[in-house]
Design a protein around this motif. Structure first.
Motif, PDB file in Angstrom:
ATOM      1  N   MET A  58       0.718  -1.415   0.123  1.00  0.00           N
ATOM      2  CA  MET A  58      -0.263   0.253  -0.372  1.00  0.00           C
ATOM      3  C   MET A  58       0.853   1.257   0.054  1.00  0.00           C
ATOM      4  O   MET A  58       0.554   2.103  -0.226  1.00  0.00           O
ATOM      5  N   PHE A  79      -4.438  -5.014  12.775  1.00  0.00           N
ATOM      6  CA  PHE A  79      -3.125  -3.941  12.161  1.00  0.00           C
ATOM      7  C   PHE A  79      -2.064  -5.119  11.878  1.00  0.00           C
ATOM      8  O   PHE A  79      -2.158  -5.790  12.227  1.00  0.00           O
ATOM      9  N   GLN A  80      -1.552  -5.305  10.523  1.00  0.00           N
ATOM     10  CA  GLN A  80       0.300  -5.199  10.449  1.00  0.00           C
ATOM     11  C   GLN A  80       0.385  -4.159   9.739  1.00  0.00           C
ATOM     12  O   GLN A  80       1.197  -3.531  11.005  1.00  0.00           O
ATOM     13  N   CYS A  81       1.024  -3.988   9.034  1.00  0.00           N
ATOM     14  CA  CYS A  81       1.658  -2.483   8.210  1.00  0.00           C
ATOM     15  C   CYS A  81       1.141  -1.014   8.939  1.00  0.00           C
ATOM     16  O   CYS A  81       1.833  -0.483   9.004  1.00  0.00           O
ATOM     17  N   GLY A  82      -0.697  -1.236   8.889  1.00  0.00           N
ATOM     18  CA  GLY A  82      -0.687   0.150   9.356  1.00  0.00           C
ATOM     19  C   GLY A  82      -1.114   0.576   8.844  1.00  0.00           C
ATOM     20  O   GLY A  82      -1.777   1.950   8.195  1.00  0.00           O
ATOM     21  N   PHE A  83      -1.272   0.963   7.710  1.00  0.00           N
ATOM     22  CA  PHE A  83      -0.867   2.003   6.108  1.00  0.00           C
ATOM     23  C   PHE A  83      -2.367   2.118   5.490  1.00  0.00           C
ATOM     24  O   PHE A  83      -2.320   3.320   5.666  1.00  0.00           O
ATOM     25  N   CYS A  84      -3.196   1.177   5.580  1.00  0.00           N
ATOM     26  CA  CYS A  84      -4.076   1.782   5.198  1.00  0.00           C
ATOM     27  C   CYS A  84      -5.734   1.317   6.407  1.00  0.00           C
ATOM     28  O   CYS A  84      -7.039   1.717   6.917  1.00  0.00           O
ATOM     29  N   ILE A  85      -4.689   1.685   7.739  1.00  0.00           N
ATOM     30  CA  ILE A  85      -5.795   1.522   9.039  1.00  0.00           C
ATOM     31  C   ILE A  85      -6.518   3.055   9.575  1.00  0.00           C
ATOM     32  O   ILE A  85      -7.178   2.855   9.957  1.00  0.00           O
ATOM     33  N   CYS A  96      -6.920  -3.419   2.454  1.00  0.00           N
ATOM     34  CA  CYS A  96      -5.681  -4.367   2.847  1.00  0.00           C
ATOM     35  C   CYS A  96      -4.626  -5.200   2.380  1.00  0.00           C
ATOM     36  O   CYS A  96      -5.395  -6.309   2.134  1.00  0.00           O
ATOM     37  N   ARG A  97      -4.045  -4.516   1.730  1.00  0.00           N
ATOM     38  CA  ARG A  97      -2.703  -5.632   1.256  1.00  0.00           C
ATOM     39  C   ARG A  97      -2.532  -6.501   2.452  1.00  0.00           C
ATOM     40  O   ARG A  97      -1.874  -8.153   1.729  1.00  0.00           O
ATOM     41  N   CYS A  98      -2.215  -6.331   3.380  1.00  0.00           N
ATOM     42  CA  CYS A  98      -1.618  -7.350   4.692  1.00  0.00           C
ATOM     43  C   CYS A  98      -3.252  -8.398   4.656  1.00  0.00           C
ATOM     44  O   CYS A  98      -2.058  -9.306   4.700  1.00  0.00           O
ATOM     45  N   CYS A 104      -5.879  -7.585   7.052  1.00  0.00           N
ATOM     46  CA  CYS A 104      -6.122  -7.984   8.228  1.00  0.00           C
ATOM     47  C   CYS A 104      -7.649  -8.062   7.799  1.00  0.00           C
ATOM     48  O   CYS A 104      -8.248  -8.067   9.687  1.00  0.00           O
TER      49      CYS A 104
HETATM   50  S1  FES Z   1      -2.096  -3.209   7.676  1.00  0.00           S
HETATM   51 FE1  FES Z   1      -1.187  -3.067   5.694  1.00  0.00          FE
HETATM   52  S2  FES Z   1      -2.489  -2.761   4.640  1.00  0.00           S
HETATM   53 FE2  FES Z   1      -3.530  -3.046   5.633  1.00  0.00          FE
END
Ligand code: FES
Ligand code: FES
Lengths: 755, 147
Positions: A238, B93-99, B130-132, B134
């Motif tokens: 993202m 959450f993982q990377c948090g970018f979409c959160i 959310c590509r991670c 979650c």
């Molecule tokens: S937590 Fe990584 S894109 Fe949603």
């Protein structure tokens, strides 16, 4: 602006590590208060910046092959700095590449649509965009080749004239380029009886009769021989690739989202003729990576621009550039699988054609992993694998969650079901009968340890209500093994701070897998203290000790042990503790014998679904994956990694595909390239399999490879024999059993009876 | 042109081209990093902000159109907000970018009573990617916050 002072304070802490001019290390403690990832309290590389930096835009080739004959730059403002391959030559920058030295920082001989041929540098991003649009490029076009089978054909034009193995640490095994061809690496497995024969160097035809090794199948009563395809796919982190670079008193400092900080340091040192110590790589948390942020991406050109301009420089890719920067290798995999009438596997032959695009990147490593993962967790008397890493004029393929295993597991697990059909043996039982068990020998000569394939298989089968010899309409299973980066090294340091807390210094990059949380929890456990007592420093090659890289799901496994050593050392010796672990091994590229992996990622999946006869649409009822985790460090994190892997696998199975027209990607955006959304996850459930007392296993991608074949096998149970991913409705309909034929789909198998 | 925007209860002034997107003003002029650009075409939701409590994609909303409205980004949401806390509790959450975008979308769904069950929550999240991967925990979090 912040409504919470606690958060504001944390913001400040976090800011320090990632973006400011002095690059001071920050802290991320992932377990106190509300996690800052939820509240935008962390800074990614794309958020940060170095004060005074200029903005870089890369000018990219619009032809898939040829030569740049000129740039028209008359319209550029005076202040714009324009960089071309001449600047690369003037700076004396050598070729580079993590496994094959086949790239230059800017090229005058572009090899794919999107190859970097020039760059503009301007004080603002808007000015840089305008400048980039004002540069006109003239080309002399050359013929191009896109398909891996066309590129390996005897008369194919060559994408690169010669092959040069890289000196980088990332070239950790012997390369076997095939001179005069587009094959930059050939990996082979030959079990004992098949070694040392006269064979062609490269097998270029998918219907090759394989006379040199044909006797391996002499004992087989039934042979399946089938070809499967996987297209290019996009990682879609993202957060785009983002790099900030500056030169400080002759040292290069780079703040960038990368999974490979120490490889990056070494490769940039090589390019710029510096000692490794004169390059500093700082890695803020990444907004996803999935393999896309490995090795040199935007870093070398940004560093060059910073050097030429004498300023800090920032480069953030647009979404279409992220799509073209690196992809998942398109692959063609032919599987020949032979068994006795009672179901005993006898021999397996795999030909994997791995399309690495214009540059090798880590394609040789991917070809190796694709080669042995396709053998699967089964006993065989004879195994022969040829896996070719092949240049074409597509964007480069690189590391991608699943690392080659997905492509060959898709093929091999589909083939097992075809064999089960032919033999009239239950597909789960056929697998069970042949699974590698503790103490069995894999095709590489490794003796299996800590193997749990049977539990994983049973768990998956029961998740879809599989009954032995029962009605399996709409149900499918798959099982797989994949390796971890071997050899590799991990070091960790723990320092007692003056305030009584401990700082963990480790090179594990955080791309969302929860690295800092993992390190925090483990350090607290090893030091027998509270998690509040632990701070984890941002990976910064000036401050953390060496680590091979954050890939192949190796970090939890390797770093946990290095950290345990460091804690032990600290408890014994006072204020600083060091820990070091390495896993040794590697495979002979010509026989595939040796140590593929110091431990195995083991996973299974099962699907239960419906196929609409009219539309070809697949509706999942259950999608399940079971992954062996040994000991789990962070239960939430383990769930998330497993679910995330499944969801990626689901996209690969059903809809993700990069499309090209004359080498140009036609869907480099999220409206034409679909990824899974919340609407796609209804059917998902999973298990993270733990064993008390086991060691920590990585879990970052185990559930990716088994998902597509589990779905494919379920679809095939209705007679739709799909051989090409993704299984779109059109492909499902095209694979429909023809009306004259009865299901099961034996009519589609080019099988032949053995001797 | 000179813009005055109400963001998180403050007034932000910015001198920008009229076609500047709201997300760029928030990031570059207001120093807010919660709204993020991933797709740039209104499909992924990482740039989500609330405009008068309604989620909008700030990457395709021209900044002048936001004048006279009240913009809320994740930075304007208190840490003790129910949705934020549920995301934290469920480790959604993982990377948090979409959160941040997920939280803001989830908040609006909860506030409007559009989070009655998991089906409705999934529908409501259709524009947030959310590509991670979650999603399951994100749905858990919003489901709990709605109760
Ligand atoms: S937590 Fe990584 S894109 Fe949603
Ligand atoms: S960045 Fe705005 S919707 Fe994707």
């Amino acid at each position: 602006m912040n409504t919470s002072t606690a958060r504001a304070r944390r913001d400040q802490d976090n800011n320090e590590g990632t973006g400011n001019a002095r690059l001071r290390p920050g802290e991320t403690s992932a377990v106190q208060g509300v996690n800052p990832r939820i509240t935008a309290g962390i800074r990614y590389a794309t958020d940060g910046g170095i004060p005074g930096e200029w903005h870089l835009r890369i000018i990219r080739s619009s032809v898939p092959a040829g030569r740049v004959t000129g740039f028209q730059t008359a319209l550029l403002d005076d202040e714009i700095i324009f960089l071309t391959p001449d600047d690369v030559d003037a700076a004396g920058l050598p070729a580079f590449g993590c496994q094959i030295a086949d790239q230059t920082v800017l090229t005058r001989e572009p090899k794919f649509v999107g190859d970097a041929i020039a760059a503009v540098l301007a004080p603002t991003l808007a000015a840089a965009r305008i400048a980039a649009s004002l540069v006109e490029v003239s080309y002399e076009r050359a013929p191009a080749v896109f398909d891996e089978m066309a590129a390996i054909a005897p008369d194919a034009l060559l994408v690169h004239r010669s092959h040069a193995t890289s000196e980088s640490d990332s070239a950790y095994f012997d390369m076997r380029p095939q001179d005069g061809t587009n094959v930059c690496h050939r990996f082979r497995i030959r079990t004992a009886a098949l070694q040392g024969r006269q064979e062609p160097n490269v097998i270029t035809e998918l219907d090759d009769s394989d006379t040199a090794l044909a006797d391996a199948f002499a004992q087989a009563d039934v042979i399946i021989d089938e070809v499967f395809h996987t297209p290019a796919a996009a990682h879609v982190p993202m957060e785009p690739h983002a790099t900030n670079a500056q030169w400080v008193e002759g040292r290069l400092e780079v703040v960038t989202g990368t999974q490979t900080p120490f490889n990056m340091r070494q490769d940039l040192a090589h390019i710029f003729g510096l000692a490794a110590d004169d390059v500093r790589i700082v890695v803020p948390p990444m907004g996803g990576a999935f393999g896309a942020k490995t090795f040199i991406r935007t870093e070398a050109i940004t560093a060059l621009a910073a050097r030429v301009s004498g300023r800090p420089v920032r480069c953030v890719l647009d979404r279409d550039e992220v799509f073209n920067e690196v992809t998942r290798h398109p692959s063609t995999v032919r599987i020949r699988l032979g068994a006795k009438a009672d179901g005993t596997f006898v021999a397996k032959r795999i030909w994997a054609y791995v399309n690495t695009g214009a540059y090798a990147d880590c394609g040789p490593g991917v070809a190796q992993k694709m080669g042995y993962a396709g053998v699967g967790p089964y006993r065989f008397e004879h195994v022969a694998v040829d896996s070719y890493c092949i240049y074409t004029n597509l964007p480069p393929g690189g590391a991608f969650r699943g690392y080659g295993a997905m492509q060959s597991v898709w093929a091999s697990e589909r083939a097992v079901d075809l064999l089960a059909d032919r033999l009239g043996i239950d597909a789960v039982e056929l697998r069970r009968q042949n699974l590698l068990r503790e103490g069995d020998t894999f095709c590489t000569g490794e003796v299996m340890h800590d193997s749990h394939f049977e539990e994983l298989l049973d768990d998956a089968a029961s998740a879809v209500g599989w009954e032995k010899d029962g009605d399996r309409a709409g149900k499918g299973v798959a099982i797989m093994l994949k390796g971890m980066q071997t050899p590799s090294k991990a070091e960790a340091r723990i320092q007692l701070l003056p305030d009584g807390r401990y700082e963990v210094q480790a090179g594990t990059a955080d791309m969302g897998q929860g690295a800092s949380e993992m390190l925090t929890r483990l350090a607290a456990e090893y030091l027998k203290c509270d998690v509040d007592q632990i701070v984890v420093c941002t990976p910064d090659t000036d401050r953390v000790p060496y680590d091979t890289r954050t890939t192949s799901s190796r970090s939890t496994h390797m770093m946990s042990r290095a950290l345990a050593d460091a804690a032990q050392d600290l408890l014994q010796h006072g204020t600083v503790g060091h820990g070091y672990v390495s896993n040794d091994g590697g495979l002979d590229p010509d026989t595939g014998q040796g140590v593929a992996s110091s431990h195995w990622h083991q996973g299974s999946a099962a699907a239960s679904l419906d196929v609409d006869e009219e539309t070809g649409v697949i509706t999942l009822r259950t999608l399940y994956a079971s992954s062996y985790a040994g000991k789990v460090v962070n239960p939430h994190g383990a769930d998330l990694q497993n679910e995330g892997s499944m969801i990626l696998g689901l996209g690969s199975a059903l809809f993700e595909e990069l499309q090209f027209s004359d080498g140009q990607m036609t869907n480099p955006n999220l409206s034409d390239y679909n990824i899974a959304s919340a609407l796609d996850v209804v059917s998902i459930s999973h298990k993270v399999m733990q064993i008390p007392g086991a060691e920590v296993h990585g879990l970052g991608e185990t559930a990716v490879p088994p998902v597509p074949p589990a779905i494919g096998n379920a679809v095939a149970s209705f007679g739709y024999h799909v051989t090409r991913l993704p299984m779109t409705p059109e492909r499902v309909l095209a694979a429909a059993p023809s009306h004259e034929q009865a299901s099961p789909p034996v009519g589609h198998i080019q099988g032949e009876e053995g001797a | 042109m000179n813009l005055a925007l109400r963001v998180n209860g403050r007034t932000i002034h910015a001198d920008v081209e009229p076609e500047t997107m709201l997300v760029d003003v928030l990031r570059e002029h207001a120093g807010l990093t919660g709204p993020r650009v991933t797709c740039g075409v209104g499909l992924c939701g990482t740039c989500t902000v609330l405009m008068d409590e309604q989620p909008v994609s700030a990457c395709i909303l021209m900044a002048p159109l936001a004048q006279g409205t009240e913009i809320t980004t994740i930075e304007g949401i208190p840490e003790d907000d129910a949705v934020v806390r549920c995301f934290d509790r469920h480790h959604a959450f993982q990377c948090g970018f979409c959160i941040p975008g997920m939280v803001l979308t989830g908040r609006a769904m909860v506030a409007e009573g559009h989070a009655a069950d998991r089906e409705e929550i999934r529908e409501g999240l259709g524009g947030n990617l959310c590509r991670c991967g979650c999603y399951l925990k994100i749905i858990d979090a919003i489901e709990e916050a709605a109760q």
